[in-house]
Design a protein around this motif. Structure first.
Motif, PDB file in Angstrom:
ATOM      1  N   ASP A  83     113.059 -96.880-116.071  1.00 34.85           N
ATOM      2  CA  ASP A  83     111.295 -97.317-115.963  1.00 34.85           C
ATOM      3  C   ASP A  83     110.671 -95.584-115.655  1.00 34.85           C
ATOM      4  N   GLY A  84     111.028 -94.665-114.440  1.00 38.73           N
ATOM      5  CA  GLY A  84     111.016 -93.898-114.169  1.00 38.73           C
ATOM      6  C   GLY A  84     110.378 -93.226-112.980  1.00 38.73           C
ATOM      7  N   THR A  85     110.912 -94.545-112.782  1.00 38.82           N
ATOM      8  CA  THR A  85     110.211 -94.213-111.098  1.00 38.82           C
ATOM      9  C   THR A  85     111.726 -93.523-109.822  1.00 38.82           C
ATOM     10  N   TYR A  86     112.779 -93.239-110.556  1.00 34.59           N
ATOM     11  CA  TYR A  86     113.732 -91.952-110.434  1.00 34.59           C
ATOM     12  C   TYR A  86     114.607 -90.877-110.444  1.00 34.59           C
ATOM     13  N   GLY A  87     114.968 -90.093-109.476  1.00 36.97           N
ATOM     14  CA  GLY A  87     115.370 -88.495-110.275  1.00 36.97           C
ATOM     15  C   GLY A  87     114.871 -87.533-109.417  1.00 36.97           C
ATOM     16  N   GLY A  88     115.865 -86.251-109.664  1.00 38.72           N
ATOM     17  CA  GLY A  88     114.887 -85.494-109.705  1.00 38.72           C
ATOM     18  C   GLY A  88     115.424 -83.903-110.907  1.00 38.72           C
ATOM     19  N   ALA A  89     116.302 -83.331-110.553  1.00 40.57           N
ATOM     20  CA  ALA A  89     116.488 -82.274-111.336  1.00 40.57           C
ATOM     21  C   ALA A  89     116.847 -82.510-112.796  1.00 40.57           C
ATOM     22  N   GLN A  90     117.521 -83.851-112.496  1.00 40.81           N
ATOM     23  CA  GLN A  90     118.221 -84.375-114.006  1.00 40.81           C
ATOM     24  C   GLN A  90     117.615 -85.336-115.112  1.00 40.81           C
ATOM     25  N   LYS A  91     116.598 -86.021-114.745  1.00 42.79           N
ATOM     26  CA  LYS A  91     115.437 -86.863-113.946  1.00 42.79           C
ATOM     27  C   LYS A  91     115.717 -87.222-116.511  1.00 42.79           C
ATOM     28  N   GLY A  92     115.071 -85.765-116.744  1.00 45.69           N
ATOM     29  CA  GLY A  92     115.226 -85.957-118.263  1.00 45.69           C
ATOM     30  C   GLY A  92     116.585 -86.306-118.827  1.00 45.69           C
ATOM     31  N   LEU A  93     117.309 -85.435-118.317  1.00 46.61           N
ATOM     32  CA  LEU A  93     118.875 -85.810-119.412  1.00 46.61           C
ATOM     33  C   LEU A  93     119.038 -86.881-118.778  1.00 46.61           C
ATOM     34  N   MET A  94     119.293 -88.130-117.580  1.00 47.16           N
ATOM     35  CA  MET A  94     118.948 -89.596-117.449  1.00 47.16           C
ATOM     36  C   MET A  94     118.558 -90.488-118.196  1.00 47.16           C
TER      37      MET A  94
END
Length: 92
Positions: free
Chosen positions: A60-71
């Motif tokens: 849902d786009g509420t979590y993640g750092g540097a690899q957010k786009g990949l995950m």
């Protein structure tokens, strides 16, 4: 050659279906022990609740750092049952 490619694709899909964690191994390690791409948390050390919450957050786009786009691509379409199944495989 075309038959080999098709057979390989089917085999890979079958393995991934049999083990939902299979596509995660290359970055996170066979037991969730790796810092994926040098930037993630070690997922085997997370609680099951935190792990599932992280996967939902990636969706849902509420979590993640540097690899957010990949995950986001990795968890797209993943249901909560699969998330829990992966958690059960990795987190002890």
């Amino acid at each position: 050659m075309k038959k080999i490619i098709i057979a390989t694709t089917i085999l890979a899909a079958t393995c991934a279906f049999a083990n939902p964690y299979a596509k995660c191994v290359s970055c996170h390690g066979a037991n969730g022990e790796k810092v994926a791409l040098g930037k993630s948390k070690i997922i085997k050390d997370m609680t099951k609740a935190d792990f599932v919450a992280a996967l939902k957050g990636y969706q849902d786009g509420t979590y993640g750092g540097a690899q957010k786009g990949l995950m986001v691509g990795q968890v797209k379409g993943m249901d909560e049952a699969t998330m829990n199944e992966i958690a059960d495989l990795i987190i002890k």
